[in-house]
Design an enzyme around this catalytic site. Structure first.
Site, PDB file in Angstrom:
ATOM      1  N   ALA A   1      -7.185   8.007  22.623  1.00 18.77           N
ATOM      2  CA  ALA A   1      -5.795   8.377  22.902  1.00 18.77           C
ATOM      3  C   ALA A   1      -5.692   9.862  23.271  1.00 18.77           C
ATOM      4  CB  ALA A   1      -4.938   8.085  21.677  1.00 18.77           C
TER       5      ALA A   1
ATOM      6  N   HIS B   1       7.297   2.582   8.749  1.00 23.54           N
ATOM      7  CA  HIS B   1       6.640   2.331   7.463  1.00 23.54           C
ATOM      8  C   HIS B   1       6.782   3.478   6.484  1.00 23.54           C
ATOM      9  CE1 HIS B   1       3.908  -0.706   9.779  1.00 23.54           C
ATOM     10  NE2 HIS B   1       5.094  -1.191   9.523  1.00 23.54           N
TER      11      HIS B   1
ATOM     12  N   ARG C   1      -5.253  10.458   0.411  1.00 18.83           N
ATOM     13  CA  ARG C   1      -4.774  10.383   1.803  1.00 18.83           C
ATOM     14  C   ARG C   1      -3.891  11.588   2.133  1.00 18.83           C
ATOM     15  NH1 ARG C   1      -2.075   4.744   2.447  1.00 18.83           N
ATOM     16  NH2 ARG C   1      -1.685   5.513   4.553  1.00 18.83           N
TER      17      ARG C   1
ATOM     18  N   CYS D   1       9.088  11.508 -12.535  1.00 23.28           N
ATOM     19  CA  CYS D   1      10.359  12.155 -12.181  1.00 23.28           C
ATOM     20  C   CYS D   1      10.927  12.849 -13.426  1.00 23.28           C
ATOM     21  CB  CYS D   1      11.318  11.062 -11.695  1.00 23.28           C
ATOM     22  SG  CYS D   1      13.017  11.579 -11.459  1.00 23.28           S
TER      23      CYS D   1
ATOM     24  N   THR E   1      -2.968   1.019  17.978  1.00 21.77           N
ATOM     25  CA  THR E   1      -2.635   0.089  16.902  1.00 21.77           C
ATOM     26  C   THR E   1      -3.378  -1.217  17.121  1.00 21.77           C
ATOM     27  OG1 THR E   1      -0.875  -1.082  15.705  1.00 21.77           O
ATOM     28  CG2 THR E   1      -0.528  -0.771  18.068  1.00 21.77           C
TER      29      THR E   1
ATOM     30  N   CYS F   1      15.346   6.324 -10.609  1.00 21.23           N
ATOM     31  CA  CYS F   1      16.627   6.831 -10.050  1.00 21.23           C
ATOM     32  C   CYS F   1      16.596   6.930  -8.539  1.00 21.23           C
ATOM     33  CB  CYS F   1      16.928   8.216 -10.666  1.00 21.23           C
ATOM     34  SG  CYS F   1      15.806   9.500 -10.072  1.00 21.23           S
TER      35      CYS F   1
ATOM     36  N   TYR G   1      -3.281   7.541  -2.780  1.00 17.50           N
ATOM     37  CA  TYR G   1      -2.304   8.278  -1.958  1.00 17.50           C
ATOM     38  C   TYR G   1      -2.571   9.778  -2.007  1.00 17.50           C
ATOM     39  CZ  TYR G   1       0.163   4.180  -0.513  1.00 17.50           C
ATOM     40  OH  TYR G   1       0.454   2.990   0.101  1.00 17.50           O
TER      41      TYR G   1
HETATM   42  C1  BV8 Z   1       7.468  -7.560   5.613  1.00 15.82           C
HETATM   43  C2  BV8 Z   1       2.453   1.815   4.884  1.00 15.82           C
HETATM   44  C3  BV8 Z   1       9.113  -9.035   4.766  1.00 15.82           C
HETATM   45  C4  BV8 Z   1       1.739   1.875   3.590  1.00 15.82           C
HETATM   46  C5  BV8 Z   1       1.826  -0.243   6.016  1.00 15.82           C
HETATM   47  C6  BV8 Z   1       0.909 -13.450   7.955  1.00 15.82           C
HETATM   48  C7  BV8 Z   1       1.244 -13.396   9.303  1.00 15.82           C
HETATM   49  C8  BV8 Z   1       2.127 -12.443   9.804  1.00 15.82           C
HETATM   50  C9  BV8 Z   1       2.699 -11.504   8.932  1.00 15.82           C
HETATM   51  C10 BV8 Z   1       2.360 -11.561   7.602  1.00 15.82           C
HETATM   52  C11 BV8 Z   1       1.489 -12.519   7.096  1.00 15.82           C
HETATM   53  N1  BV8 Z   1       1.359 -12.309   5.770  1.00 15.82           N
HETATM   54  C12 BV8 Z   1       2.119 -11.257   5.409  1.00 15.82           C
HETATM   55  C13 BV8 Z   1       2.744 -10.815   6.506  1.00 15.82           C
HETATM   56  C14 BV8 Z   1       3.679  -9.723   6.571  1.00 15.82           C
HETATM   57  C15 BV8 Z   1       2.927  -8.397   6.508  1.00 15.82           C
HETATM   58  C16 BV8 Z   1       1.849  -8.329   7.563  1.00 15.82           C
HETATM   59  O1  BV8 Z   1       2.147  -8.158   8.730  1.00 15.82           O
HETATM   60  N2  BV8 Z   1       0.587  -8.470   7.117  1.00 15.82           N
HETATM   61  C17 BV8 Z   1      -0.520  -8.429   8.059  1.00 15.82           C
HETATM   62  C18 BV8 Z   1      -1.706  -7.692   7.430  1.00 15.82           C
HETATM   63  C19 BV8 Z   1      -0.906  -9.859   8.430  1.00 15.82           C
HETATM   64  N3  BV8 Z   1       3.940  -7.403   6.793  1.00 15.82           N
HETATM   65  C20 BV8 Z   1       4.642  -6.888   5.772  1.00 15.82           C
HETATM   66  O2  BV8 Z   1       4.442  -7.133   4.606  1.00 15.82           O
HETATM   67  C21 BV8 Z   1       5.775  -5.958   6.177  1.00 15.82           C
HETATM   68  N4  BV8 Z   1       6.954  -6.345   5.463  1.00 15.82           N
HETATM   69  O3  BV8 Z   1       7.068  -8.395   6.385  1.00 15.82           O
HETATM   70  O4  BV8 Z   1       8.508  -7.757   4.762  1.00 15.82           O
HETATM   71  C22 BV8 Z   1      10.344  -8.872   3.980  1.00 15.82           C
HETATM   72  C23 BV8 Z   1      11.576  -8.965   4.636  1.00 15.82           C
HETATM   73  C24 BV8 Z   1      12.731  -8.846   3.899  1.00 15.82           C
HETATM   74  C25 BV8 Z   1      12.669  -8.575   2.525  1.00 15.82           C
HETATM   75  C26 BV8 Z   1      11.423  -8.446   1.898  1.00 15.82           C
HETATM   76  C27 BV8 Z   1      10.245  -8.581   2.620  1.00 15.82           C
HETATM   77  C28 BV8 Z   1       5.441  -4.533   5.778  1.00 15.82           C
HETATM   78  C29 BV8 Z   1       4.327  -4.025   6.652  1.00 15.82           C
HETATM   79  C30 BV8 Z   1       4.126  -2.527   6.390  1.00 15.82           C
HETATM   80  C31 BV8 Z   1       2.955  -2.335   5.469  1.00 15.82           C
HETATM   81  N5  BV8 Z   1       2.707  -0.907   5.318  1.00 15.82           N
HETATM   82  N6  BV8 Z   1       1.640   1.071   5.833  1.00 15.82           N
HETATM   83  C32 BV8 Z   1       0.609   2.852   3.658  1.00 15.82           C
HETATM   84  O5  BV8 Z   1       0.303   3.371   4.756  1.00 15.82           O
HETATM   85  O6  BV8 Z   1       0.040   3.108   2.608  1.00 15.82           O
HETATM   86  S1  BV8 Z   1       0.968  -1.040   7.220  1.00 15.82           S
HETATM   87  C33 BV8 Z   1      -0.395  -0.159   7.717  1.00 15.82           C
HETATM   88  O7  BV8 Z   1      -0.920  -0.932   8.803  1.00 15.82           O
HETATM   89  C34 BV8 Z   1      -0.103   1.202   8.307  1.00 15.82           C
HETATM   90  O8  BV8 Z   1       1.265   1.549   8.361  1.00 15.82           O
HETATM   91  C35 BV8 Z   1      -0.588   1.058   9.724  1.00 15.82           C
HETATM   92  O9  BV8 Z   1       0.117   1.833  10.572  1.00 15.82           O
HETATM   93  C36 BV8 Z   1      -0.328  -0.374   9.945  1.00 15.82           C
HETATM   94  C37 BV8 Z   1      -0.917  -0.986  11.164  1.00 15.82           C
HETATM   95  O10 BV8 Z   1      -2.241  -0.591  11.247  1.00 15.82           O
HETATM   96  P1  BV8 Z   1      -2.619   0.274  12.553  1.00 15.82           P
HETATM   97  O11 BV8 Z   1      -1.708   1.458  12.626  1.00 15.82           O
HETATM   98  O12 BV8 Z   1      -2.663  -0.624  13.724  1.00 15.82           O
HETATM   99  O13 BV8 Z   1      -4.031   0.820  12.157  1.00 15.82           O
HETATM  100  P2  BV8 Z   1      -5.409   0.024  12.261  1.00 15.82           P
HETATM  101  O14 BV8 Z   1      -6.423   0.786  11.487  1.00 15.82           O
HETATM  102  O15 BV8 Z   1      -5.180  -1.424  11.937  1.00 15.82           O
HETATM  103  O16 BV8 Z   1      -5.785   0.062  13.806  1.00 15.82           O
HETATM  104  C38 BV8 Z   1      -6.096   1.307  14.419  1.00 15.82           C
HETATM  105  C39 BV8 Z   1      -6.246   0.992  15.884  1.00 15.82           C
HETATM  106  O17 BV8 Z   1      -6.448   2.210  16.587  1.00 15.82           O
HETATM  107  C40 BV8 Z   1      -7.453   0.118  16.184  1.00 15.82           C
HETATM  108  O18 BV8 Z   1      -7.074  -0.880  17.113  1.00 15.82           O
HETATM  109  C41 BV8 Z   1      -8.468   1.081  16.810  1.00 15.82           C
HETATM  110  O19 BV8 Z   1      -9.247   0.459  17.817  1.00 15.82           O
HETATM  111  C42 BV8 Z   1      -7.565   2.100  17.433  1.00 15.82           C
HETATM  112  N7  BV8 Z   1      -8.138   3.440  17.518  1.00 15.82           N
HETATM  113  C43 BV8 Z   1      -8.879   4.091  16.581  1.00 15.82           C
HETATM  114  N8  BV8 Z   1      -9.155   5.349  17.012  1.00 15.82           N
HETATM  115  C44 BV8 Z   1      -8.543   5.479  18.233  1.00 15.82           C
HETATM  116  C45 BV8 Z   1      -7.906   4.275  18.559  1.00 15.82           C
HETATM  117  N9  BV8 Z   1      -7.234   4.103  19.716  1.00 15.82           N
HETATM  118  C46 BV8 Z   1      -7.193   5.138  20.569  1.00 15.82           C
HETATM  119  N10 BV8 Z   1      -7.772   6.328  20.333  1.00 15.82           N
HETATM  120  C47 BV8 Z   1      -8.457   6.531  19.169  1.00 15.82           C
HETATM  121  N11 BV8 Z   1      -9.026   7.727  18.943  1.00 15.82           N
HETATM  122 ZN    ZN Z   2      14.030   9.569 -11.515  1.00 14.80          ZN
END
Ligand code: BV8
Ligand code: ZN
Length: 236
Positions: A225, A119, A70, A142, A182, A130, A67
């Protein structure tokens, strides 16, 4: 049917209410690595391996180092024309919500006001003891002694309810959903895309590559974009 950029521009111009969903691709031209793209890897780790409570519990120093690496990239980065175009679009529309999966602060720095951060925010640290939040800095602990974690939503963690409800409501009532940079594989964020179609919105996708939704959206534009978005703005 894949409509033209001209159609997309007129849909945006005529829309009363617009929702936008952005991902890491909107910050790529600002130099911030995406998650799944070529530059997205860090020491051969995948985001899914490090952005989890388990990884933090097992190896807090490694996760913290990722982190801090990043955050340095975010501090060095500046908003690009895509961020500015979205801030400008917001100013010329009464109904507008920018929904972002990104944890950087580039939309805010470009002037976007109405933002739902699904997110969390990488520039925030939260104490696991805390729960107090503060601007991310160098300290690992903390004042209460608890470890600090980034204020982001990890895989397996629930999204902030208020933010997600705002996003879901905006998508249900928007005339146009603009999806930018995305891979649309992370849920529940990606589920907002078919929800817009279900609620009869026009869906426009801007991406360098094909996504699971490219065939279903009304207009899928291939390219940077930072180049396409300024060109999509209705002549205001
Ligand atoms: C939850 C923060 C439940 C952290 C992030 C199986 C099937 C379906 C779902 C799941 C599964 N197994 C698990 C799950 C759930 C899981 C999930 O979806 N997993 C995926 C991988 C299958 N989801 C979760 O766990 C979520 N929580 O479901 O909780 C729950 C409910 C109640 C109580 C308890 C639990 C939480 C998801 C959030 C995770 N955190 N980030 C951090 O950043 O450190 S996700 C992470 O991926 C980022 O936030 C990011 O934004 C996100 C999505 O990725 P993208 O933004 O799309 O980025 P990526 O690199 O993938 O793509 C970039 C795109 O841009 C590409 O297409 C590329 O072509 C394009 N591009 C590049 N350059 C350009 C461009 N386009 C235009 N112009 C350019 N210049
Ligand atoms: Zn604390």
């Amino acid at each position: 049917m894949n409509a033209s950029k001209e159609d997309a521009r007129s849909w945006l111009g005529n829309a009363q209410s617009i929702a936008v969903l952005t991902g890491a691709g909107v910050s790529a031209e600002s130099g911030i690595p995406t998650f799944r793209g070529a530059g997205g890897l860090w020491r051969n780790f995948r985001a899914e391996d490090l952005a989890t409570p388990e990884a933090f519990a097992e190896n807090p120093d490694l996760v913290r180092e990722w982190y801090q690496w990043r955050r340095a990239a975010v501090r060095k980065a500046a908003p690009n024309p895509a961020h500015y175009a979205l801030a400008k679009l917001e100013r010329c529309k009464r109904g507008f919500l920018l929904i972002t999966q990104n944890v950087d602060d580039l939309h805010e720095r470009a002037g976007s006001r109405n933002v739902a951060k699904l997110h969390g925010a990488i520039m925030i640290d939260r104490c696991i003891q805390c729960q107090r939040e503060r601007e991310a800095g160098d300290q690992d602990n903390c004042e209460c002694g608890g470890r600090l974690r980034p204020g982001v939503v990890w895989f397996g963690e629930a999204l902030p309810e208020r933010e997600f409800l705002r996003a879901a409501a905006a998508v249900e009532k928007c005339d146009v959903l603009l999806v930018v940079g995305t891979s649309a594989v992370v849920y529940p964020a990606a589920g907002l895309i078919p929800s817009a179609t279900f609620h009869r919105a026009k869906v426009i996708e801007v991406n360098l590559e094909e996504t699971p939704f490219s065939a279903n959206v009304d207009c899928s534009l291939r390219g940077l974009a930072g180049e396409i978005l300024p060109d999509l703005l209705p002549d205001s």
